[in-house]
Design an enzyme around this catalytic site. Sequence first.
Site, PDB file in Angstrom:
ATOM      1  N   GLY A 135       0.865  -1.188   0.000  1.00 34.90           N
ATOM      2  CA  GLY A 135       0.000   0.000   0.000  1.00 34.90           C
ATOM      3  C   GLY A 135       0.892   1.226   0.000  1.00 34.90           C
ATOM      4  O   GLY A 135       1.355   1.679  -1.049  1.00 34.90           O
ATOM      5  N   TRP A 162      -7.934  -2.607  -3.943  1.00 31.83           N
ATOM      6  CA  TRP A 162      -8.430  -1.229  -3.798  1.00 31.83           C
ATOM      7  C   TRP A 162      -8.572  -0.510  -5.122  1.00 31.83           C
ATOM      8  O   TRP A 162      -8.517   0.720  -5.157  1.00 31.83           O
ATOM      9  CB  TRP A 162      -7.498  -0.383  -2.928  1.00 31.83           C
ATOM     10  CG  TRP A 162      -7.166  -0.902  -1.588  1.00 31.83           C
ATOM     11  CD1 TRP A 162      -5.930  -1.138  -1.088  1.00 31.83           C
ATOM     12  CD2 TRP A 162      -8.084  -1.216  -0.531  1.00 31.83           C
ATOM     13  NE1 TRP A 162      -6.010  -1.598   0.200  1.00 31.83           N
ATOM     14  CE2 TRP A 162      -7.316  -1.649   0.566  1.00 31.83           C
ATOM     15  CE3 TRP A 162      -9.472  -1.181  -0.418  1.00 31.83           C
ATOM     16  CZ2 TRP A 162      -7.891  -2.051   1.759  1.00 31.83           C
ATOM     17  CZ3 TRP A 162     -10.047  -1.581   0.782  1.00 31.83           C
ATOM     18  CH2 TRP A 162      -9.258  -1.998   1.843  1.00 31.83           C
ATOM     19  N   THR A 164     -10.103   1.471  -7.858  1.00 30.68           N
ATOM     20  CA  THR A 164     -11.323   2.200  -8.200  1.00 30.68           C
ATOM     21  C   THR A 164     -11.712   1.776  -9.619  1.00 30.68           C
ATOM     22  O   THR A 164     -10.878   1.844 -10.529  1.00 30.68           O
ATOM     23  CB  THR A 164     -11.064   3.724  -8.121  1.00 30.68           C
ATOM     24  OG1 THR A 164     -10.666   4.025  -6.779  1.00 30.68           O
ATOM     25  CG2 THR A 164     -12.285   4.535  -8.495  1.00 30.68           C
ATOM     26  N   ARG A 268      -1.422  14.945  -6.690  1.00 30.18           N
ATOM     27  CA  ARG A 268      -2.029  15.143  -5.361  1.00 30.18           C
ATOM     28  C   ARG A 268      -2.897  16.389  -5.229  1.00 30.18           C
ATOM     29  O   ARG A 268      -3.922  16.342  -4.527  1.00 30.18           O
ATOM     30  CB  ARG A 268      -0.945  15.085  -4.284  1.00 30.18           C
ATOM     31  CG  ARG A 268      -0.462  13.648  -4.172  1.00 30.18           C
ATOM     32  CD  ARG A 268       0.563  13.406  -3.132  1.00 30.18           C
ATOM     33  NE  ARG A 268       0.795  11.960  -3.059  1.00 30.18           N
ATOM     34  CZ  ARG A 268       1.925  11.402  -2.692  1.00 30.18           C
ATOM     35  NH1 ARG A 268       2.943  12.151  -2.350  1.00 30.18           N
ATOM     36  NH2 ARG A 268       2.045  10.095  -2.659  1.00 30.18           N
ATOM     37  N   GLN A 304     -21.049  32.323  20.424  1.00 24.21           N
ATOM     38  CA  GLN A 304     -19.676  32.290  19.904  1.00 24.21           C
ATOM     39  C   GLN A 304     -19.175  30.858  19.728  1.00 24.21           C
ATOM     40  O   GLN A 304     -18.409  30.561  18.815  1.00 24.21           O
ATOM     41  CB  GLN A 304     -18.725  33.038  20.842  1.00 24.21           C
ATOM     42  CG  GLN A 304     -18.827  34.545  20.725  1.00 24.21           C
ATOM     43  CD  GLN A 304     -17.712  35.263  21.460  1.00 24.21           C
ATOM     44  OE1 GLN A 304     -16.866  34.634  22.100  1.00 24.21           O
ATOM     45  NE2 GLN A 304     -17.712  36.573  21.369  1.00 24.21           N
ATOM     46  N   GLN A 362     -21.535  18.140  14.277  1.00 22.68           N
ATOM     47  CA  GLN A 362     -21.735  18.633  15.650  1.00 22.68           C
ATOM     48  C   GLN A 362     -22.709  19.817  15.649  1.00 22.68           C
ATOM     49  O   GLN A 362     -23.598  19.908  16.499  1.00 22.68           O
ATOM     50  CB  GLN A 362     -20.375  19.047  16.240  1.00 22.68           C
ATOM     51  CG  GLN A 362     -20.415  19.403  17.703  1.00 22.68           C
ATOM     52  CD  GLN A 362     -20.791  18.206  18.586  1.00 22.68           C
ATOM     53  OE1 GLN A 362     -20.656  17.051  18.183  1.00 22.68           O
ATOM     54  NE2 GLN A 362     -21.300  18.488  19.767  1.00 22.68           N
ATOM     55  N   LEU A 364     -25.044  20.417  13.615  1.00 21.37           N
ATOM     56  CA  LEU A 364     -26.418  19.965  13.323  1.00 21.37           C
ATOM     57  C   LEU A 364     -27.022  19.128  14.464  1.00 21.37           C
ATOM     58  O   LEU A 364     -28.172  18.675  14.362  1.00 21.37           O
ATOM     59  CB  LEU A 364     -26.466  19.163  12.011  1.00 21.37           C
ATOM     60  CG  LEU A 364     -26.822  19.991  10.754  1.00 21.37           C
ATOM     61  CD1 LEU A 364     -25.706  20.941  10.379  1.00 21.37           C
ATOM     62  CD2 LEU A 364     -27.155  19.081   9.577  1.00 21.37           C
ATOM     63  N   GLU A 389      -4.391   7.792  -2.219  1.00 17.71           N
ATOM     64  CA  GLU A 389      -3.380   8.639  -2.889  1.00 17.71           C
ATOM     65  C   GLU A 389      -2.294   9.058  -1.903  1.00 17.71           C
ATOM     66  O   GLU A 389      -1.771  10.174  -1.963  1.00 17.71           O
ATOM     67  CB  GLU A 389      -4.035   9.868  -3.515  1.00 17.71           C
ATOM     68  CG  GLU A 389      -4.850   9.544  -4.750  1.00 17.71           C
ATOM     69  CD  GLU A 389      -4.071   9.700  -6.054  1.00 17.71           C
ATOM     70  OE1 GLU A 389      -3.164  10.541  -6.111  1.00 17.71           O
ATOM     71  OE2 GLU A 389      -4.377   8.968  -6.998  1.00 17.71           O
ATOM     72  N   SER A 392      -2.119  10.471   5.166  1.00 20.51           N
ATOM     73  CA  SER A 392      -1.594  11.725   5.738  1.00 20.51           C
ATOM     74  C   SER A 392      -0.186  11.513   6.294  1.00 20.51           C
ATOM     75  O   SER A 392       0.675  12.396   6.185  1.00 20.51           O
ATOM     76  CB  SER A 392      -2.516  12.227   6.853  1.00 20.51           C
ATOM     77  OG  SER A 392      -3.684  12.787   6.296  1.00 20.51           O
TER      78      SER A 392
HETATM   79  C1  LIG Z   1     -11.647   3.601  -1.458  1.00 18.05           C
HETATM   80  C2  LIG Z   1     -10.240   3.394  -1.932  1.00 18.05           C
HETATM   81  C3  LIG Z   1      -9.931   3.609  -3.262  1.00 18.05           C
HETATM   82  C4  LIG Z   1      -8.630   3.390  -3.714  1.00 18.05           C
HETATM   83  N1  LIG Z   1      -8.348   3.522  -5.045  1.00 18.05           N
HETATM   84  C5  LIG Z   1      -7.146   3.072  -5.504  1.00 18.05           C
HETATM   85  C6  LIG Z   1      -6.906   2.959  -6.909  1.00 18.05           C
HETATM   86  O1  LIG Z   1      -7.761   3.303  -7.744  1.00 18.05           O
HETATM   87  N2  LIG Z   1      -5.731   2.440  -7.317  1.00 18.05           N
HETATM   88  C7  LIG Z   1      -4.780   2.047  -6.442  1.00 18.05           C
HETATM   89  O2  LIG Z   1      -3.725   1.568  -6.886  1.00 18.05           O
HETATM   90  N3  LIG Z   1      -4.954   2.153  -5.095  1.00 18.05           N
HETATM   91  C8  LIG Z   1      -6.118   2.652  -4.611  1.00 18.05           C
HETATM   92  N4  LIG Z   1      -6.339   2.725  -3.245  1.00 18.05           N
HETATM   93  C9  LIG Z   1      -5.285   2.304  -2.335  1.00 18.05           C
HETATM   94  C10 LIG Z   1      -4.750   3.408  -1.432  1.00 18.05           C
HETATM   95  O3  LIG Z   1      -3.913   4.254  -2.172  1.00 18.05           O
HETATM   96  C11 LIG Z   1      -4.057   2.738  -0.227  1.00 18.05           C
HETATM   97  O4  LIG Z   1      -5.080   2.246   0.610  1.00 18.05           O
HETATM   98  C12 LIG Z   1      -3.167   3.677   0.538  1.00 18.05           C
HETATM   99  O5  LIG Z   1      -2.033   3.994  -0.228  1.00 18.05           O
HETATM  100  C13 LIG Z   1      -2.713   3.111   1.873  1.00 18.05           C
HETATM  101  O6  LIG Z   1      -2.236   1.802   1.737  1.00 18.05           O
HETATM  102  P1  LIG Z   1      -2.751   0.647   2.728  1.00 18.05           P
HETATM  103  O7  LIG Z   1      -4.220   0.696   2.738  1.00 18.05           O
HETATM  104  O8  LIG Z   1      -2.092  -0.611   2.371  1.00 18.05           O
HETATM  105  O9  LIG Z   1      -2.274   1.120   4.184  1.00 18.05           O
HETATM  106  P2  LIG Z   1      -0.848   0.820   4.838  1.00 18.05           P
HETATM  107  O10 LIG Z   1       0.236   1.238   3.912  1.00 18.05           O
HETATM  108  O11 LIG Z   1      -0.812  -0.565   5.368  1.00 18.05           O
HETATM  109  O12 LIG Z   1      -0.861   1.843   6.063  1.00 18.05           O
HETATM  110  C14 LIG Z   1      -1.528   1.537   7.299  1.00 18.05           C
HETATM  111  C15 LIG Z   1      -1.223   2.677   8.296  1.00 18.05           C
HETATM  112  O13 LIG Z   1       0.205   2.730   8.549  1.00 18.05           O
HETATM  113  C16 LIG Z   1       0.688   4.036   8.271  1.00 18.05           C
HETATM  114  N5  LIG Z   1       2.051   3.949   7.734  1.00 18.05           N
HETATM  115  C17 LIG Z   1       2.529   3.085   6.790  1.00 18.05           C
HETATM  116  N6  LIG Z   1       3.817   3.330   6.548  1.00 18.05           N
HETATM  117  C18 LIG Z   1       4.178   4.374   7.342  1.00 18.05           C
HETATM  118  C19 LIG Z   1       5.382   5.101   7.552  1.00 18.05           C
HETATM  119  N7  LIG Z   1       6.503   4.825   6.877  1.00 18.05           N
HETATM  120  N8  LIG Z   1       5.374   6.118   8.468  1.00 18.05           N
HETATM  121  C20 LIG Z   1       4.247   6.412   9.151  1.00 18.05           C
HETATM  122  N9  LIG Z   1       3.068   5.770   8.981  1.00 18.05           N
HETATM  123  C21 LIG Z   1       3.037   4.772   8.097  1.00 18.05           C
HETATM  124  C22 LIG Z   1      -0.292   4.593   7.218  1.00 18.05           C
HETATM  125  O14 LIG Z   1      -0.244   6.015   7.171  1.00 18.05           O
HETATM  126  C23 LIG Z   1      -1.616   4.050   7.705  1.00 18.05           C
HETATM  127  O15 LIG Z   1      -2.118   4.865   8.732  1.00 18.05           O
HETATM  128  C24 LIG Z   1      -7.617   2.985  -2.787  1.00 18.05           C
HETATM  129  C25 LIG Z   1      -7.948   2.803  -1.445  1.00 18.05           C
HETATM  130  C26 LIG Z   1      -9.226   2.969  -1.010  1.00 18.05           C
HETATM  131  C27 LIG Z   1      -9.549   2.678   0.446  1.00 18.05           C
END
Ligand SMILES: Cc1cc2nc3c(=O)[nH]c(=O)nc-3n(C[C@H](O)[C@H](O)[C@H](O)COP(=O)(O)OP(=O)(O)OC[C@H]3O[C@@H](n4cnc5c(N)ncnc54)[C@H](O)[C@@H]3O)c2cc1C
Length: 409
Positions: A135, A162, A164, A268, A304, A362, A364, A389, A392
């Site tokens: 990922g 994942w 799309t 991005r 406020q 909140q 609402l 993409e 964070s």
């Molecule tokens: C609805 C949806 C649509 C998508 N569409 C596409 C698409 O069209 N094509 C495609 O190729 N992909 C797609 N994605 C994939 C998406 O880009 C990945 O889910 C994303 O890059 C995160 O990868 P992961 O889910 O494996 O999380 P992981 O990489 O396993 O991360 C898990 C957690 O660990 C944290 N983490 C990992 N490494 C580090 C680090 N070095 N330092 C600090 N924190 C870290 C991450 O920030 C996250 O909080 C999609 C995902 C979703 C959910």
Amino acid sequence: MAEFALELNDDQKAVRDWIHGFAADVMRPAAAEWDEREEFPWPVVQEAAKIGLYSLDFYAQQFFDPTGLGIPMALEELFWGDAGLGLAITGTALAAVGVLSNGTDEQIGTWIPQMYGDADDVKVAAFCSSEPDAGSDVAAMRTRAVYDGARDEWVIDGTKTWATNGGIANVHVVVAVVDPELGPRGHASFIVPPGTAGLSQGQKFKKHGIRASHTAEVVLRDVRVPGHCLLGGKEKLDERLARARERAAAGGGERVKNAAMATFEASRPAVGAQAVGIARAAYEVALDYAQTRVQFGRPIIDNQGVAFQLADMRTRIDAARLLVWRASWMATAGKPFTAAEGSMSKLFAGETAKSVTAQAMQILGGNGYTREYPVERMHRDAAIYTVFEGTSEIQRLVIARAVSGVPIR
Ligand SMILES: Cc1cc2nc3c(=O)[nH]c(=O)nc-3n(C[C@H](O)[C@H](O)[C@H](O)COP(=O)(O)OP(=O)(O)OC[C@H]3O[C@@H](n4cnc5c(N)ncnc54)[C@H](O)[C@@H]3O)c2cc1C
């Protein structure tokens, strides 16, 4: 190169108003239904195609807008309409950008039109990079593409996740490993043409938000594609691999990896613009509600505690838009993102969408928690903007590395 301007020109305003009309009249009324159905909203995409909003021409026009603001302006309006439907309408663009950035002119001319189809026969496309074990860590990719010289074919095997539009796409763009020794520099992108044997849809995911957008696994088993489906062509790939091997031998692996990350930076701001649209939509609902909901004999905005929340929401949204517009302009003007400005825009806009939609709920009160009002859907939709993409955390990693020069892990 166009000067950076904070005001849209008359042409851009006309396009924005046209998209806004579609978002308000077609997307908004359909949003809740498609969110509940969790199905790809073909009729909505077809309506967008009929008026030319879902079309190669439209995106090309915005993409080549010299101010760089065409795409963020269009995306903000669409996602103001609805994020799930917005992704259904714009998801194909991710695959199109994959071809635009790596393909030859001939490949661009052949495949991008097939991604969109036409108004009478609408098609979509998918970009497949992520894998179950790759990922954030793109270098861990395992899907393999091997060249069969005798037949001038590439044979692709692996499982993507994942994606799309994965499995429902006419054209899939698949990233695969061609040289496992080279990490991310040993990757290449391939077109998998319509109807290719061996490509199938795996699990379709049931999601928290953006539920009208189709997200699924894509399984590739002994998928054979003609040599001309390698994006950029074999000659260019061989040259690139030879250069990467030389650099790796000279110990320059990390520098090469950073250069690849810089390429991802470019897409991005567009994702940030989508997040701005969602945040603006939720903010508008909350502002309206705060002015009309009466408690203790006065509209709740008279407090406020409520008004300051709205002030902060609006400030963050405007700041997010400015970061998105700056990055989009820089990308169009060919200015390098020396401080990871693309990542900054996506990070800030994604986090803004998540926090602003939570604040809107909140404001609402109980109504914010129900599906009678749209903000709970917007909050569920916004949550993906700190994940896909590049999460964070990964954006922070890219920014921290760019500003410090330190290979922070
Ligand atoms: C609805 C949806 C649509 C998508 N569409 C596409 C698409 O069209 N094509 C495609 O190729 N992909 C797609 N994605 C994939 C998406 O880009 C990945 O889910 C994303 O890059 C995160 O990868 P992961 O889910 O494996 O999380 P992981 O990489 O396993 O991360 C898990 C957690 O660990 C944290 N983490 C990992 N490494 C580090 C680090 N070095 N330092 C600090 N924190 C870290 C991450 O920030 C996250 O909080 C999609 C995902 C979703 C959910």
